[in-house]
Structures are given as C-alpha cells and as structure tokens.
Design an enzyme around this catalytic site. Structure first.
Site, PDB file in Angstrom:
ATOM      1  N   ASP A  14      61.125  17.649   8.611  1.00 35.02           N
ATOM      2  CA  ASP A  14      60.506  16.808   9.621  1.00 35.02           C
ATOM      3  C   ASP A  14      60.648  15.368   9.100  1.00 35.02           C
ATOM      4  O   ASP A  14      61.053  15.154   7.951  1.00 35.02           O
ATOM      5  CB  ASP A  14      59.041  17.223   9.775  1.00 35.02           C
ATOM      6  CG  ASP A  14      58.250  16.310  10.689  1.00 35.02           C
ATOM      7  OD1 ASP A  14      58.796  15.896  11.729  1.00 35.02           O
ATOM      8  OD2 ASP A  14      57.095  15.988  10.359  1.00 35.02           O
ATOM      9  N   ASP A  16      58.394  12.078  10.330  1.00 32.18           N
ATOM     10  CA  ASP A  16      57.111  11.379  10.226  1.00 32.18           C
ATOM     11  C   ASP A  16      56.128  12.191   9.382  1.00 32.18           C
ATOM     12  O   ASP A  16      55.973  13.405   9.588  1.00 32.18           O
ATOM     13  CB  ASP A  16      56.505  11.157  11.614  1.00 32.18           C
ATOM     14  CG  ASP A  16      57.276  10.131  12.431  1.00 32.18           C
ATOM     15  OD1 ASP A  16      58.116   9.424  11.859  1.00 32.18           O
ATOM     16  OD2 ASP A  16      57.037  10.049  13.656  1.00 32.18           O
ATOM     17  N   ASP A  25      56.009   5.903  15.248  1.00 32.72           N
ATOM     18  CA  ASP A  25      55.722   5.327  16.569  1.00 32.72           C
ATOM     19  C   ASP A  25      54.499   4.401  16.533  1.00 32.72           C
ATOM     20  O   ASP A  25      54.613   3.212  16.856  1.00 32.72           O
ATOM     21  CB  ASP A  25      55.528   6.432  17.615  1.00 32.72           C
ATOM     22  CG  ASP A  25      56.819   7.155  17.964  1.00 32.72           C
ATOM     23  OD1 ASP A  25      57.902   6.634  17.626  1.00 32.72           O
ATOM     24  OD2 ASP A  25      56.748   8.233  18.577  1.00 32.72           O
ATOM     25  N   ASP A 100      60.498  14.738  16.045  1.00 31.08           N
ATOM     26  CA  ASP A 100      60.081  14.284  17.364  1.00 31.08           C
ATOM     27  C   ASP A 100      59.924  12.760  17.398  1.00 31.08           C
ATOM     28  O   ASP A 100      59.291  12.224  18.298  1.00 31.08           O
ATOM     29  CB  ASP A 100      58.772  14.967  17.776  1.00 31.08           C
ATOM     30  CG  ASP A 100      58.525  14.920  19.269  1.00 31.08           C
ATOM     31  OD1 ASP A 100      59.428  14.487  20.013  1.00 31.08           O
ATOM     32  OD2 ASP A 100      57.407  15.275  19.701  1.00 31.08           O
ATOM     33  N   ASP A 190      54.636  18.757   8.774  1.00 31.39           N
ATOM     34  CA  ASP A 190      53.193  18.506   8.723  1.00 31.39           C
ATOM     35  C   ASP A 190      52.487  18.804  10.036  1.00 31.39           C
ATOM     36  O   ASP A 190      51.320  19.165  10.042  1.00 31.39           O
ATOM     37  CB  ASP A 190      52.936  17.031   8.365  1.00 31.39           C
ATOM     38  CG  ASP A 190      53.293  16.111   9.528  1.00 31.39           C
ATOM     39  OD1 ASP A 190      52.390  15.642  10.232  1.00 31.39           O
ATOM     40  OD2 ASP A 190      54.492  15.885   9.750  1.00 31.39           O
TER      41      ASP A 190
END
Length: 249
Positions: A14, A16, A25, A100, A190
C-alpha cells in the site's frame, strides 16, 4: 518459520501510511490551505471524485502543479523505509504498489526520493494534468455507470482484492516473468481497503498489517479468514526488520 528466497517473492505495498507516514490526499489539501472546504464537501461526495473536485478548487484559487509537487515533497518517508525497499530489491524481489492514492502523487513522491525505479508496477487511481494546468484524478474502476467491481468490502473506485487476484494470476502463470513455482507474496498495508487483498493471500504468503490501524483490527476480528502468516508492525524500522527476517536466505 522458514525464510523465503527473494527471487520467488512478490512484495505488494500500500502507499499512504505504509510507504509514506501520512495520508497524501489530506496532506496536500492542508499544505495548500484548503482543509475547511475539503471538510465541508466531504459528506457530499465519494473520496475519489472529492479529490478531483478539490484539485479543481485549488486550481481556481491559483495553486499550480508546482505548488502540489512541492507539498508532496515534504511528506515524511523514512530512511528505514528506503532501506527496506532497496534491500528487498537487492534480494531479487519484485516490488509493486497497489494504492487508493493517485499516480501523480505516488510518482512525484517516489521520484523525489529516487525510488521509482525499484517498482515493477503501480496500480492506483489515474491522474493527469489537463490543458488548463489542472490536476485531474479519476477512479481506477470507473463507477459512474453501475457497480464497478461487485465487492462489498472495497470502495467503489478500487477493489484491491481484484488487483491482487490479477497480479497473482500473472505471477503464478509466468506472465510476469521469473520462476513460477514457489512464488510467494508479501502484502503490506494499513487501511480497511487492504483487508480484501489480504483475504486473497494463501498459506505460505505473508500479510504485514500496521498495528492498531483498520487492517490490523479487521484481521484480529476475522483471523480465521486469513490464510497468510500475519506479522504486525508499527513503524518503518519494524518493516525493515521484518524484510530482513523474511527474505534472508
């Protein structure tokens, strides 16, 4: 627990709160002074279209692509994380990102730390600068026309489980190169969106959830659904230590 040979290992990160130690973001929004507007719009839109709208608002306020890039370059990415990535690469692992966030943010941050070349592939929400100099952010799975992926565990714009399925299929069929048999997967994450891909892992794979974060809590509650071996971590040093433990021959 036996160690794994790097050349037969695919590591999926992942981004972030895993590679970087924040959510990219909100970081950009805050750095560029748009948090109040962001908070006001948050109840009205799904996250992915909200970020696209916020990039339009920032553009209208006179913020440039350079301003966004500069804010991204201040994001915390620790030396232990950099060492862990380089160590895994040096051991022959195939490194991938499934996130994402969006392609512009991820590539900008990785390039700032000279890390982009270590990753075979990045699967994330597409992003591009349009003819007006405004950053556009799009969903990985378009969801304007009906359900995009049919997964109740994941947000509408991205099912990481479907992406992991595809990565595993290609790796195990030999389409991505490297040895096919004994291919093993390590997944680090996470968030709640990392639970679906964790369920795709098999016996002999490894999932590394960040302790006390949503993925870790979901695994704690649903331990019987997770076939992979679980190794929790709290900080970048833990990840570096786990990579050494799992990858040293």
């Amino acid at each position: 627990m036996g160690s794994m040979k790097g050349s037969s290992t695919v590591i999926v990160f992942d981004f972030d709160l895993t590679i970087i130690d924040c959510d990219s973001d909100p970081w950009v929004i805050e750095q560029l002074g748009a948090t109040p507007l962001f908070q006001a719009l948050l109840p009205t839109l799904p996250w992915n279209p909200l970020m696209d709208k916020m990039m339009g608002e920032l553009h209208d306020q006179g913020k440039t692509i350079s301003d966004i890039e500069q804010s991204l370059k201040t994001i915390p990415l620790y030396p232990e994380t950099i060492r862990a990535i380089k160590f895994a690469f040096s051991m022959g692992c195939e490194l991938r990102i499934v996130s994402d966030a969006n392609m512009f943010f991820i590539k900008t941050i990785l390039q700032a730390h000279d890390l982009l070349q270590y990753f075979t592939e990045i699967k994330t929400n597409p992003a591009f600068v349009d003819e007006k100099g405004r950053l556009r952010i799009q969903p990985f799975h378009p969801f304007t026309e009906g359900p995009p992926h049919g997964c109740s565990l994941c947000p509408p714009n991205m099912c990481k489980g479907a992406i992991i399925d595809e990565i595993m299929r290609k790796s195990l069929s030999g389409e991505s190169g490297g040895s096919v048999d004994k291919k093993q997967f390590i997944y680090l994450g996470d968030g709640s969106g990392d639970f679906c891909p964790s369920l795709k892992l098999r016996d002999g794979d490894h999932v590394l959830p960040r302790k006390e974060y949503p993925l870790w809590k979901l695994i704690q509650k649903n331990r019987d659904l997770v076939k992979a071996e679980v190794h929790e971590w709290s900080n970048a040093k833990d990840v570096e230590d786990l990579f050494v433990k799992l990858l040293k021959p």
